[in-house]
Design a protein around this motif. Structure first.
Motif, PDB file in Angstrom:
ATOM      1  N   LYS A 870      40.394  52.899  38.320  1.00 46.43           N
ATOM      2  CA  LYS A 870      39.253  53.146  39.205  1.00 46.43           C
ATOM      3  C   LYS A 870      39.693  53.550  40.606  1.00 46.43           C
ATOM      4  O   LYS A 870      39.095  54.433  41.213  1.00 46.43           O
ATOM      5  CB  LYS A 870      38.405  51.872  39.274  1.00 46.43           C
ATOM      6  N   ASN A 871      40.757  52.911  41.095  1.00 43.67           N
ATOM      7  CA  ASN A 871      41.102  53.074  42.513  1.00 43.67           C
ATOM      8  C   ASN A 871      42.330  53.930  42.784  1.00 43.67           C
ATOM      9  O   ASN A 871      42.434  54.519  43.861  1.00 43.67           O
ATOM     10  CB  ASN A 871      41.324  51.685  43.145  1.00 43.67           C
ATOM     11  N   SER A 920      33.594  42.056  41.644  1.00 41.39           N
ATOM     12  CA  SER A 920      33.831  43.470  41.939  1.00 41.39           C
ATOM     13  C   SER A 920      33.089  44.364  40.950  1.00 41.39           C
ATOM     14  O   SER A 920      32.556  45.416  41.307  1.00 41.39           O
ATOM     15  CB  SER A 920      35.338  43.755  41.897  1.00 41.39           C
ATOM     16  N   CYS A 923      29.476  45.348  41.680  1.00 43.91           N
ATOM     17  CA  CYS A 923      29.244  46.087  42.918  1.00 43.91           C
ATOM     18  C   CYS A 923      29.054  47.581  42.685  1.00 43.91           C
ATOM     19  O   CYS A 923      28.580  48.288  43.564  1.00 43.91           O
ATOM     20  CB  CYS A 923      30.412  45.888  43.888  1.00 43.91           C
ATOM     21  N   TYR A 924      29.469  48.074  41.539  1.00 47.39           N
ATOM     22  CA  TYR A 924      29.442  49.503  41.273  1.00 47.39           C
ATOM     23  C   TYR A 924      28.399  49.797  40.196  1.00 47.39           C
ATOM     24  O   TYR A 924      28.334  49.087  39.188  1.00 47.39           O
ATOM     25  CB  TYR A 924      30.815  49.990  40.812  1.00 47.39           C
ATOM     26  N   ARG A 964      25.027  40.278  45.075  1.00 51.27           N
ATOM     27  CA  ARG A 964      25.128  41.688  44.687  1.00 51.27           C
ATOM     28  C   ARG A 964      24.027  42.073  43.701  1.00 51.27           C
ATOM     29  O   ARG A 964      23.547  43.207  43.704  1.00 51.27           O
ATOM     30  CB  ARG A 964      26.492  41.969  44.055  1.00 51.27           C
ATOM     31  N   THR A 976      24.147  49.525  53.466  1.00 52.57           N
ATOM     32  CA  THR A 976      25.517  49.487  52.951  1.00 52.57           C
ATOM     33  C   THR A 976      26.428  48.846  53.986  1.00 52.57           C
ATOM     34  O   THR A 976      27.267  48.021  53.666  1.00 52.57           O
ATOM     35  CB  THR A 976      26.013  50.911  52.631  1.00 52.57           C
ATOM     36  N   ASN A 990      36.344  52.291  49.743  1.00 51.77           N
ATOM     37  CA  ASN A 990      36.279  51.911  48.325  1.00 51.77           C
ATOM     38  C   ASN A 990      36.088  50.419  48.115  1.00 51.77           C
ATOM     39  O   ASN A 990      35.989  49.970  46.970  1.00 51.77           O
ATOM     40  CB  ASN A 990      37.562  52.359  47.596  1.00 51.77           C
ATOM     41  N   PRO A 992      34.574  46.865  47.466  1.00 51.06           N
ATOM     42  CA  PRO A 992      33.317  46.506  46.787  1.00 51.06           C
ATOM     43  C   PRO A 992      32.183  46.205  47.756  1.00 51.06           C
ATOM     44  O   PRO A 992      31.038  46.543  47.513  1.00 51.06           O
ATOM     45  CB  PRO A 992      33.707  45.265  45.972  1.00 51.06           C
ATOM     46  N   GLN A 995      29.926  49.234  48.979  1.00 53.16           N
ATOM     47  CA  GLN A 995      29.231  50.093  48.015  1.00 53.16           C
ATOM     48  C   GLN A 995      27.722  50.054  48.257  1.00 53.16           C
ATOM     49  O   GLN A 995      27.188  49.074  48.771  1.00 53.16           O
ATOM     50  CB  GLN A 995      29.549  49.654  46.585  1.00 53.16           C
ATOM     51  N   LYS A 996      27.057  51.129  47.885  1.00 55.61           N
ATOM     52  CA  LYS A 996      25.607  51.182  48.057  1.00 55.61           C
ATOM     53  C   LYS A 996      24.938  50.120  47.201  1.00 55.61           C
ATOM     54  O   LYS A 996      25.422  49.792  46.120  1.00 55.61           O
ATOM     55  CB  LYS A 996      25.093  52.570  47.662  1.00 55.61           C
ATOM     56  N   CYS A 998      22.990  48.228  44.494  1.00 58.67           N
ATOM     57  CA  CYS A 998      22.597  48.580  43.120  1.00 58.67           C
ATOM     58  C   CYS A 998      22.120  47.304  42.431  1.00 58.67           C
ATOM     59  O   CYS A 998      22.862  46.713  41.633  1.00 58.67           O
ATOM     60  CB  CYS A 998      23.739  49.253  42.366  1.00 58.67           C
TER      61      CYS A 998
END
Length: 1294
Positions: A870-871, A920, A923-924, A964, A976, A990, A992, A995-996, A998
């Motif tokens: 991912k990173n 984490s 968060c996405y 979250r 954010t 990047n 967590p 992040q926007k 969700c």
């Protein structure tokens, strides 16, 4: 010695007998004349007038050949030279390990390699020079802090001062790019691991010069001190864990000087002449044929020569090898003569298979050399190849690396040589790892990357799609040209990688059983030992494989294993292909594979065996010896060294102590052992505790090094590594069992250091991004700069040039790193490893209680490999491109959701890691949707575990997960980044936390259902949240008081950064706990407002009490909170009015505006009855009711100022709440009758007495006693056990 070669069995002893006994007139081989012609052709006699003609030379037979060869080899033999003038000391130059060192050092057994083991250690050589021109080379194994050069005997060094820091010592430091002689100035270039530094001293002219990889760096020092009594020793000072190897002349110098400089150690000139002459004779034999029918000699291509047992040829070669074999045990001759000869055979190109001569020559070596000679020769040859490969300069086509790898491949294709090298300590896995490494060039220009990638480009945005949408036509052309250059580079690197895979596939061959155990099983045992040393010696630099080597080795090993796996699938009916690979759970508990002292999910192995012995017997049919399940005591761990040494198996002796392994990391010489030098205490390191014997199962258990193919693969009625299959595991073959153990080792390798290295190399990509942003910013400033300000413009243009040059360099270096570490193929390897771990955990989980035996590293690698994908591989490659990506995310989500609260997992660290991974994960958006896709039963179980009371467990991450899931739904909670931090640059976009929002409505629904249905769980959960909020906010207030006091002290105007960090953490925890309360009161308001529930009234009173405390502390005019926020201290960036006041407002709005009429009335009554309630705190939210004494520059907080964050509807609700509370507080003030102090609760003095305790009859208000009884059953006053609580009303007339 009898050996097999070309179908003929002969020995050197037999040859000698044949040449010494009577030889008839006709030899029985060829006729006398033809033999004489042949021998004269192979061994031409040289005289001052040239070779003798055929008519005048004496006939030559095998009987005379020995003497003839002796005469030829003695021609031009130089007389023994005495000591060369200008040099003092032993003829063999080594490091002085007896008296010439300072500090702590590891020195290899050849006394040429050294590792620093203290702050700044120094050591010199045994030989010095006082006249003439001299040089030596240093092979740089690590690029850290070192000072290399020359010193006199009078120099005295210590832990702070080394070579170059005293008057008569001179040094070059490529780490800081400086030269040292008491003072220091800039000099030379930066060095890197794999470079060679040449140190030259001219005592006639009084100068010292250094060269880097053969290129002179210029004269470093002139007019150095010379004359009687002054002589210079080679010397080095190096810091902790830095390592080098010296070459004083024991091997050919890699970059010999052309200016008459001599190596400190004389080359073996006589032996060199002999070896070259004998090699010439051998070449003649290879390209000369005998035609007995025509009685003449013929020329033939040496490449097609074969060892076919022709007696004449064999006897001739035996005479050559009689002299040649002893010479080939010397490293200088092997490197200068034999290795160059073998390399020349491959120079014509083509595949290695097209050069069978090397195989024939190796047959010849084993046939005509004694075993010890062939072994030593092969050892020296492979060590020379390894050094040459490791220290070759990088050129655009990687020609040097390919050349040496091709010869390595050719040698390893020879079965007997391969097995010897694998079996023998001289070429085990630890050293062979070097052949799988491709070093990254630090100096782009010297590596030729400017020619290979002439056009550079760099991304200016982190988002790849946005980048391509907004780029101009010129940028697009540059990007495509850069990508073409990267592709050219990648193709050249792939050639090297393919050769490395070929080498590994040769080592993993399991079909070469004709001459003993197959190569794969030898490799497997060595590989396990390699893993053991790296897992068990985390602090010892002499045995740890560097992470950069591990990364390359891992990828080549995955490719080779998958190739063998898929090739073998058709031969094993019902087996799976490598795409579905996993490690079956029985390998973790049947004792067939040694996991050393690595932690298991269930804790210590001895403990698990003890507690699960019955499950092992019933499920897996494995019986544990009672002696093995005795708990290990501290006395066992500190057992006597002598008894430990006595118990160690002989095969493991090389692993027992830290010094039994060489420092392959430090010493390109790769000696067999180390000396540990210490001026503080000259003593050897204490060896580690010997390994415990393997667990006893129903079959014999052997140490790793004693296992055979049958022990690993099994046979009839023996499952080998897969003994003890649990009933849940499918009864079907997977693949060859040896491949399963290698796969297990690959997962362990990733955990040991590969993941760490993947994260480390991302720094280059980050640097490119930072410089690109800086360049863009500079160009914008140039465009805005007024033309009249030429001085500013000049500085800006200078900065622009610096940034552009740096980016050109970094973008080419990044191309190399992307090709070797972050390519699509490497990403697929890591993805495959992730899927292997997921399937392994799923199978182990199905085994029930036996899941506890699973090593922790499988879960770690599962989490870390996902994190890497991912990173680390973005933005060059995206996870979305991977096959089966969404299914894999869902499988991993199911594992995290279940295992983070699995009672079978006991390790604190692994439980924390699982919790952090899940935090984490949510968060996405993509991974959160994966959590929502897991089966409903698992989702509900996960939420139930998250809602467990916060006491007695690490609750901060749990709370973060719930937050979250809510973020994006709360009052003013759609941001954010916090409003006051928008103008500052985030550390890492990047993260967590950045992040926007969700939110997950599905998981919120599960939470609401659980809290609604399970009243006891809801009460205990909320009580724990309120307890933690009380603690976190109280700690925060206490800390800001200390910070304020420290900041106001005149004598000390700084605050401890650690204290600031803890303070900010407490504030963040308070905000997140408030958000969880907001989430709960929004989803399940009846928990607080439905007073038919047993704890509802108490929870509402506690909530009101805490909300009032927070509001009063934060909103009071010119209060402590205000003052600390206005200080804007680094570390307290997140501390501000907005996040905490908006969270409190969200809770108040929900209970006072959005509830039903009865709920609103109850909430208002409780809030207003709290003695801490102050209406102006509510007014403060909208900037009302604030005194005007704050000064003209003092800005008051108001929700109206955050129109971008708070909707008009939310503002309206706050206004409505304020109006309602204003009216209610007026009515409450009008109707409240004065209360006697005697009627107040003696605990809180806030409410009237309303409860009486049984049996002691003490009294308090209901709120106090209910809160007390949640944690304690003893009376406040007399400590009697309370059996009941009854309502109390004041008697009439009292």
């Amino acid at each position: 010695m009898n050996s097999k070669g070309g179908g003929t069995v002969l020995s050197r002893r037999n040859y000698r007998l044949a040449s010494d006994t009577d030889v008839p007139k006709v030899t029985g081989i060829v006729n006398e004349k033809l033999l004489s012609d042949y021998l004269h052709h192979v061994f031409p006699a040289c005289s001052k007038h040239g070779p003798a003609s055929a008519a005048y030379r004496k006939p030559l037979s095998f009987q005379d050949l020995g003497a003839h060869l002796e005469r030829l080899l003695s021609v031009d033999e130089p007389p023994d030279d005495s000591q060369v003038e200008g040099r003092l000391g032993p003829s063999t130059v080594v490091l002085d390990h007896t008296s010439g060192f300072e500090g702590l050092l590891f020195v290899d057994d050849d006394l040429l390699g050294v590792i620093g083991h203290s702050n700044f250690s120094s050591i010199r050589a045994t030989t010095c020079v006082f006249k003439g021109k001299w040089e030596y080379e240093v092979l740089i194994s690590s690029q850290g802090l070192m000072q290399i050069g020359w010193c006199t005997l009078n120099c005295r060094f210590n832990q702070e001062e080394g070579v170059g820091d005293t008057p008569d010592s001179y040094a070059y430091d490529g780490n800081r790019v400086r030269k040292w002689n008491v003072t220091t100035t800039n000099y030379g270039k930066s060095w890197a691991a794999g470079d060679i530094v040449s140190c030259l001293i001219d005592l006639d002219e009084g100068t010292i010069t250094f060269c880097l990889n053969g290129q002179s760096l210029g004269t470093a020092f002139s007019n150095i001190k010379t004359g009687p009594g002054v002589a210079y020793f080679p010397a080095i000072s190096l810091s902790f864990k830095e390592s080098v190897a010296f070459n004083f002349g024991s091997r050919p110098l890699r970059y010999p000087s052309l200016a008459c400089y001599l190596p400190l150690q004389d080359p073996p000139t006589t032996d060199l002449t002999k070896a070259n002459r004998l090699l010439g004779y051998m070449k003649t034999v290879l390209c000369t044929g005998i035609d007995p029918q025509e009685e003449k000699l013929t020329e033939k291509d040496s490449a097609s020569w074969q060892l076919q047992g022709e007696p004449t040829v064999l006897v001739t070669l035996a005479h050559i090898f009689n002299h040649f074999a002893p010479l080939m045990c010397k490293v200088y001759l092997v490197e200068d003569v034999l290795m160059n000869f073998l390399l020349s055979i491959l120079e014509g190109g083509g595949s290695v298979d097209e050069h069978p001569l090397i195989q024939q020559l190796l047959d010849l070596f084993w046939l005509l050399m004694e075993d010890f000679e062939a072994s030593e020769c092969l050892k020296q040859l492979m060590m020379s190849l390894l050094r040459a490969y490791r220290f070759s300069p990088i050129i655009p086509d990687l020609g040097f690396q390919i050349h040496y790898l091709r010869l390595t491949t050719a040698i390893l294709r020879h079965e007997k040589s391969r097995k010897y090298l694998l079996s023998n300590f001289t070429f085990d896995v630890l050293r062979s790892v070097v052949f799988f490494y491709i070093k990254t060039p630090l100096r782009v220009k010297e590596a030729g990357l400017e020619e290979l990638i002439p056009t550079t480009w760099w991304p200016t945005r982190l988002d790849k799609e946005k980048e391509q949408r907004h780029e101009s036509a010129e940028e697009r052309l540059r990007r495509r040209a850069y990508e073409r250059g990267c592709q050219r580079l990648k193709k050249r690197i792939e050639v090297v990688e393919e050769l490395q895979v070929q080498i590994l596939k040769l080592m993993l061959n399991n079909k070469d059983k004709a001459t003993g155990e197959a190569s794969r099983y030898i490799f497997l045992n060595k590989f396990r030992k390699f893993l053991q040393e790296n897992a068990s010696n985390r602090g010892n630099p002499t045995v740890l494989c560097p992470p950069e080597y591990m990364v390359c080795f891992l990828h080549r090993l995955i490719t080779a294993v998958r190739s063998y796996w898929d090739e073998g699938k058709p031969k094993i009916p019902g087996s799976i292909n490598s795409e579905e690979a996993y490690v079956p759970p029985q390998m973790f508990y049947n004792g067939k594979v040694d996991y050393f002292d690595l932690q298991r999910l269930g804790g210590l192995l001895s403990h698990i065996k003890k507690t699960l012995k019955d499950d092992l017997a019933t499920k897996a049919n494995i019986i544990i010896d009672p002696a093995e399940i005795q708990a290990a005591s501290m006395d066992d761990l500190d057992e006597d060294e002598e008894s430990g040494a006595g118990q160690r198996p002989s095969g493991a002796a090389a692993v027992g102590g830290a010094l039994a392994r060489p420092s392959w990391l430090s010493s390109p010489t790769l000696g067999r052992a180390n000396r540990f030098l210490s001026t503080a205490a000259v003593s050897l390191m204490t060896p580690r505790r010997p390994l415990a014997p393997p667990e006893k199962v129903k079959v014999r258990a052997l140490p790793v090094e004693q296992r055979t193919e049958e022990d690993i693969e099994g046979s009839h009625g023996n499952d080998g590594l897969l003994l003890g299959r649990p009933p849940e595991e499918p009864d079907q073959p997977i693949t060859e069992k040896s491949l399963l153990e290698i796969l297990d080792g690959i997962v362990m390798m990733y955990n040991l250091s590969v993941h760490q290295q993947l994260g480390k190399m991302v720094v280059v990509s980050d640097d490119v991004h930072e410089y690109a942003v800086a360049l863009k910013d500079t160009e914008e400033k140039i465009a805005r700069c007024p033309r009249r300000r030429s001085d500013i413009l000049e500085e800006l243009e200078k900065s622009q040039r610096v940034f552009s040059e740096k980016l050109n360099h970094l973008s080419r270096r990044l191309a190399w790193i992307n090709a070797t570490i972050y390519s699509k193929e490497k990403m697929l390897d890591v993805y495959w490893l992730l899927r292997v771990c997921i399937r392994t955990i799923e199978h182990a989980d199905a085994a029930g209680s036996l899941f506890a035996f699973t090593p922790e590293f499988y879960l770690n690698v599962g989490m870390n490999s996902y994190s890497a994908l991912k990173n680390y591989f973005s933005p060059a490659h995206s996870m979305e491109e991977l096959p089966g990506y969404e299914d894999t995310l869902t499988q991993l989500a199911a594992i995290l959701a279940k295992q983070f609260a699995d009672p079978r997992i006991v390790g604190t660290d692994i439980k924390d890691s699982l919790m952090q991974a899940l935090a984490s994960y949510v968060c996405y958006p993509q991974s959160l949707r994966a959590v929502e896709r897991i089966p409903e039963e698992q989702r509900v179980a996960m939420m139930r575990n998250l809602l467990a009371p916060y006491e007695q467990r690490p609750w901060a991450q749990t709370n973060w997960i719930l937050v979250r899931l809510w973020r994006g739904c709360g009052f003013g909670y759609r941001y954010t980044r916090l409003p006051h931090l928008l103008k500052t640059k985030p550390e890492d976009a990047n993260l967590p936390s950045l992040q926007k929002p969700c939110p997950s409505l599905l998981l919120q629904k599960h939470m609401a259902e659980l809290l609604t249905q399970d009243k006891d769980m809801a009460a205990s959960f909320l009580n724990s949240v309120l307890n933690q909020l009380n603690w976190a906010f109280s700690e925060f207030i206490g800390m800001i008081q200390e910070i304020q006091q420290a900041a106001e002290r005149p004598e000390r105007n700084f605050v401890d950064t650690r204290q600031l960090k803890v303070c900010a953490t407490c504030f963040d925890l308070s905000v997140s706990l408030l958000r969880v309360l907001e989430m709960t009161v929004t989803l399940v308001p009846e928990i607080f407002l439905d007073w038919t529930r047993p704890s509802a009234e108490l929870l509402l009173r506690r909530l009101a009490q805490l909300l009032n405390q927070v509001l009063n502390r934060v909103t009071a005019e010119r209060n402590l909170f205000d003052r600390v926020v206005n200080l804007r201290l680094p570390g307290l960036e997140s501390v501000d009015h907005y996040p905490i006041l908006v969270a409190v407002t969200g809770i108040l709005v929900r209970v006072l505006v959005d509830s039903d009429r009865q709920g609103i009335a109850r909430a208002a009554a409780v809030l207003l009855s709290d003695p801490c309630f102050q209406l102006h705190s509510i007014q403060h939210l909208l900037g009302e009711g604030v005194a005007s004494g704050g000064g003209a520059n003092h800005k008051h907080f108001s929700l109206h100022a955050y129109a971008d964050y708070i909707s008009a509807e939310e503002e309206q609700k706050v206004e409505q709440m304020l109006a309602f509370l204003t009216e209610e507080s007026k009515q409450a003030a009008a109707t409240t009758a004065p209360t006697s102090e005697d009627d107040l609760c003696p605990i809180c003095y806030a409410h009237s007495i309303s409860a009486v305790f049984k049996p002691c009859s003490h009294k308090s208000c209901k709120a106090c006693i209910n809160q007390h009884l949640m944690n304690n059953k003893d009376c406040f006053f007399c400590k009697a056990t309370i059996t009941g609580v009854e309502d109390y009303s004041k008697p009439t007339g009292s």
